[in-house]
Design an enzyme around this catalytic site. Sequence first.
Site, PDB file in Angstrom:
ATOM      1  N   ASP A   1       0.817  -1.214   0.000  1.00  0.00           N
ATOM      2  CA  ASP A   1       0.000   0.000   0.000  1.00  0.00           C
ATOM      3  C   ASP A   1       0.854   1.268   0.000  1.00  0.00           C
ATOM      4  O   ASP A   1       2.076   1.209   0.187  1.00  0.00           O
ATOM      5  CB  ASP A   1      -0.969  -0.001   1.197  1.00  0.00           C
ATOM      6  CG  ASP A   1      -0.324  -0.504   2.491  1.00  0.00           C
ATOM      7  OD1 ASP A   1       0.925  -0.486   2.582  1.00  0.00           O
ATOM      8  OD2 ASP A   1      -1.049  -0.895   3.405  1.00  0.00           O
TER       9      ASP A   1
ATOM     10  N   ASP B   1      -7.458  -4.420  14.660  1.00  0.00           N
ATOM     11  CA  ASP B   1      -8.830  -4.695  14.189  1.00  0.00           C
ATOM     12  C   ASP B   1      -8.836  -5.748  13.079  1.00  0.00           C
ATOM     13  O   ASP B   1      -9.833  -5.940  12.395  1.00  0.00           O
ATOM     14  CB  ASP B   1      -9.493  -3.399  13.704  1.00  0.00           C
ATOM     15  CG  ASP B   1      -8.755  -2.772  12.515  1.00  0.00           C
ATOM     16  OD1 ASP B   1      -7.720  -3.326  12.068  1.00  0.00           O
ATOM     17  OD2 ASP B   1      -9.217  -1.724  12.025  1.00  0.00           O
TER      18      ASP B   1
END
Length: 290
Positions: free
Chosen positions: A90, A159
């Site tokens: 990314d 998460d």
Amino acid sequence: MFLFDDYECIRQSWSVRQMRLVILDSYDDVSLWAAKYVRRRILDFNPGPDRYFTLGLPTGSTPLGMYKKLIEFHNAGKLCFKYVKTFNMDEYVGLQRNHPESYHTFMWQNFFKHIDIQPENAHILDGNAPDTVKECDEFENKIKESGGIELFIGGIGPDGHIAFNEPGSSLVSRTRVKTLNQDTIQANARFFDGEISKVPTEALTVGVGTVMDAREVMILITGAHKSFALHKAIEEGINHMWTVSAFQQHPKTIFICDEDATLELRVKTVKYFNGLMHVHNKLVEDPPEK
Ligand code: PGA
């Protein structure tokens, strides 16, 4: 004595096994084990001018120790990256390439400048491309043209996100532009003088489907703050709110974690995988003499 045939037997059993979980004492042990595994996979592949080994790579604090160890192997003449291609997961949108927090800077400072990779073989998404959608499509095409990714390495967030595939991301997603959620922006503010207004709000990221296409996936998880994510990743069902859980359906995933990251796992899960450590450790030994 460990024979070549034993090793082949273990490698072949890999193709029919499910996920592996390697539990080590500390972050440093995880870094060393992961680096040895990467080295062993590259050596076994035996890359050359007509046969590049293709790695998917993450940024973040977790892989830093592994990068240091890989650099040590390289400096000791034990590992060459001349015929290795890399694709990073990314990059932020709109951050200058040489900004201290860009993932370009991270990768060059912490890894690429210390090894013998050819710059044109280190692929990182361009978050300043005039057409970011086109940039993402071209990245997918470059991966395909390289013959697909042999080993994709990732970290995860507390998460359960992998790359910028935050909760709710499609589990078949491809490389795309993502708007970052408020939690991520706030968490990242520490890297931008604590000022939320300076944190990029968008990123380009590989999709879960992009990583799933790799022939092998290696996920590094360290620290008690990731222990619930590890539990969700491996002990419960596949769920797009914990995108890393998608790798339960990958034929060849190896999770490497430290003791702290196992705090939310069942005792029997830990015991089961600890019982396989003698098998896993053979996968990182020096190549047998032929
Ligand atoms: P970390 O980040 O390695 O810095 O914990 C991982 C991630 O958020 O993907």
